[in-house]
Design a protein around this motif. Sequence first.
Motif, short mmCIF file in Angstrom:
data_model
loop_
_atom_site.label_atom_id
_atom_site.label_comp_id
_atom_site.label_asym_id
_atom_site.label_seq_id
_atom_site.Cartn_x
_atom_site.Cartn_y
_atom_site.Cartn_z
N ASP A 173 0.65 -1.33 -0.24
CA ASP A 173 0.40 0.31 -0.04
C ASP A 173 1.26 1.38 -0.25
O ASP A 173 0.57 2.29 -0.91
CB ASP A 173 -1.04 0.15 1.32
N ILE A 174 2.13 1.05 0.56
CA ILE A 174 2.88 2.64 0.52
C ILE A 174 3.02 2.30 -0.53
O ILE A 174 3.13 4.12 -0.80
CB ILE A 174 4.04 2.30 1.90
N VAL A 175 3.25 1.58 -1.52
CA VAL A 175 4.61 2.33 -2.77
C VAL A 175 3.60 2.22 -3.91
O VAL A 175 3.41 2.87 -4.48
CB VAL A 175 5.22 0.95 -3.46
N ILE A 223 13.62 -4.97 0.49
CA ILE A 223 12.60 -5.20 1.10
C ILE A 223 11.31 -5.28 0.16
O ILE A 223 11.38 -4.72 -0.67
CB ILE A 223 11.30 -3.59 2.05
N ASP A 224 10.30 -6.36 0.13
CA ASP A 224 10.00 -7.22 -1.59
C ASP A 224 8.73 -6.81 -0.28
O ASP A 224 7.73 -6.84 0.41
CB ASP A 224 10.28 -8.56 -0.89
N PHE A 225 8.37 -5.47 -1.98
CA PHE A 225 7.36 -4.85 -1.60
C PHE A 225 5.91 -5.25 -2.60
O PHE A 225 5.18 -5.40 -2.90
CB PHE A 225 7.25 -3.50 -1.92
N CYS A 226 6.45 -6.07 -3.76
CA CYS A 226 5.20 -6.91 -4.74
C CYS A 226 5.02 -7.82 -4.19
O CYS A 226 3.63 -8.54 -3.38
CB CYS A 226 5.96 -7.04 -5.51
N CYS A 227 5.42 -9.49 -3.67
CA CYS A 227 5.07 -10.83 -3.91
C CYS A 227 4.96 -10.34 -1.69
O CYS A 227 3.74 -11.25 -1.39
CB CYS A 227 5.56 -11.74 -3.74
N GLY A 228 5.59 -9.21 -0.91
CA GLY A 228 5.60 -9.33 0.49
C GLY A 228 4.47 -8.00 1.01
O GLY A 228 5.35 -8.08 1.69
N GLY A 229 3.78 -7.46 0.03
CA GLY A 229 3.64 -6.81 -0.29
C GLY A 229 2.53 -6.28 1.57
O GLY A 229 1.49 -5.12 1.69
N GLY A 230 2.02 -7.45 1.15
CA GLY A 230 -0.03 -7.72 2.70
C GLY A 230 1.42 -7.46 3.46
O GLY A 230 0.30 -6.89 4.97
N ARG A 231 2.37 -6.81 4.04
CA ARG A 231 3.26 -7.33 5.77
C ARG A 231 3.15 -5.90 5.89
O ARG A 231 4.07 -5.06 5.11
CB ARG A 231 4.64 -7.74 5.20
N PRO A 232 2.72 -5.83 7.27
CA PRO A 232 3.59 -4.23 8.58
C PRO A 232 4.61 -3.82 7.60
O PRO A 232 5.67 -5.06 7.84
CB PRO A 232 2.88 -4.48 9.57
N LEU A 233 5.13 -2.85 7.66
CA LEU A 233 6.35 -2.05 7.46
C LEU A 233 6.72 -2.45 8.62
O LEU A 233 8.19 -2.95 8.37
CB LEU A 233 6.03 -0.15 7.32
N GLU A 270 14.91 -6.39 -13.57
CA GLU A 270 14.07 -6.79 -12.10
C GLU A 270 13.38 -5.55 -10.86
O GLU A 270 12.42 -5.62 -10.87
CB GLU A 270 15.26 -7.30 -11.28
N ARG A 271 13.98 -4.87 -11.79
CA ARG A 271 13.19 -3.17 -10.69
C ARG A 271 12.08 -2.85 -11.77
O ARG A 271 10.95 -2.77 -11.12
CB ARG A 271 14.21 -1.86 -10.63
N ASP A 272 11.84 -3.20 -12.85
CA ASP A 272 11.04 -2.51 -13.71
C ASP A 272 9.12 -3.32 -13.73
O ASP A 272 8.65 -3.93 -13.55
CB ASP A 272 10.85 -3.26 -15.10
N LEU A 273 10.63 -5.51 -13.63
CA LEU A 273 9.37 -6.70 -12.99
C LEU A 273 8.66 -6.28 -11.59
O LEU A 273 7.86 -6.74 -11.31
CB LEU A 273 9.79 -7.56 -13.06
N HIS A 274 9.34 -6.33 -10.44
CA HIS A 274 9.22 -5.47 -9.05
C HIS A 274 8.00 -4.98 -9.04
O HIS A 274 6.82 -4.89 -9.00
CB HIS A 274 9.68 -5.69 -8.20
N GLU A 275 7.80 -3.61 -10.14
CA GLU A 275 6.73 -2.48 -10.05
C GLU A 275 5.77 -2.92 -10.43
O GLU A 275 4.52 -3.48 -10.24
CB GLU A 275 7.03 -1.39 -11.25
N HIS A 276 6.12 -4.12 -11.94
CA HIS A 276 5.14 -5.00 -12.20
C HIS A 276 3.78 -5.39 -11.62
O HIS A 276 2.31 -5.28 -11.64
CB HIS A 276 5.27 -5.72 -13.58
N ILE A 277 4.52 -7.02 -11.42
CA ILE A 277 4.23 -7.31 -9.68
C ILE A 277 3.22 -6.94 -8.74
O ILE A 277 2.22 -7.48 -8.56
CB ILE A 277 5.03 -8.38 -9.77
N HIS A 278 4.21 -5.62 -8.45
CA HIS A 278 3.43 -5.00 -7.41
C HIS A 278 1.66 -4.57 -7.79
O HIS A 278 1.61 -4.68 -7.05
CB HIS A 278 4.31 -3.38 -6.69
N VAL A 279 2.43 -3.83 -8.88
CA VAL A 279 0.83 -3.62 -9.46
C VAL A 279 -0.44 -4.19 -9.53
O VAL A 279 -0.90 -4.18 -8.75
CB VAL A 279 0.76 -2.32 -10.50
#
Length: 220
Positions: free
Chosen positions: A12-14, A29-39, A199-208
């Motif tokens: 959510d932060i991203v 810090i994994d923000f795409c597949c681990g995106g549901g974790r609290p900061l 890698e950076r672009d795919l992380h962003e893609h997966i996050h969205v």
Amino acid sequence: MAELDGNSKVGDIVTQSPGAAKVFARHGIDFCCGGGRPLGDACGERGVAVEKVLAEIASADAPADAPDWSALGLEQLCDEIERRYHVPQLEDLARLEGLARKVASVHGERHPELRQLAELYIGLKEELDQHFMKEEQVLFPMIRQMGHAPPPPVEVMRREHVEAGDVLRKLREVSGGYALPEDACNSYRALYEGLAAFERDLHEHIHVENNVLFPRALPY
Ligand SMILES: [Fe+2]
Ligand SMILES: [Fe+2]
């Protein structure tokens, strides 16, 4: 805009502050597949203070052309994901395959890790070619037509995201964090720089997809 703290979920932060993607990448810090974790949990695991990360996020610039994902409808989200990620990343995948093969064949003797890298990368490319196609031909049309998606195909896509994330991590490991040796030629450099950018672009893609599209497309 909601106030961010240690309880905010990293995905959510991203979504709220796209500049946070860079900050999270820097701290591992994994923000795409681990995106549901609290900061707070994610920072604890990486041994970094929540306040420090929040301060860096506050001063991070958002990418100039970052769309406001939360303002888009489901149909526009699918269109924008295809336009912004699928089209260029499919091109990158093909281009980097050629480079990975070439660099492994020219420098593989002195740098055997390049052969392992090429093998891992080619496997990732085959998986992602299929994955993008499944989204474009099956999942996104369902979302556009029905206004939601049945949970099973979403779960399959999420699982494939985790698998792709694992291969990205292995690629980074095998290449020593994409550190170039002294004798690296231009192709070697282009490969490592290209893989790091991919890698950076795919992380962003997966996050969205994981943290914006899928939660909104699920029917509950
Ligand atoms: Fe996708
Ligand atoms: Fe995906």
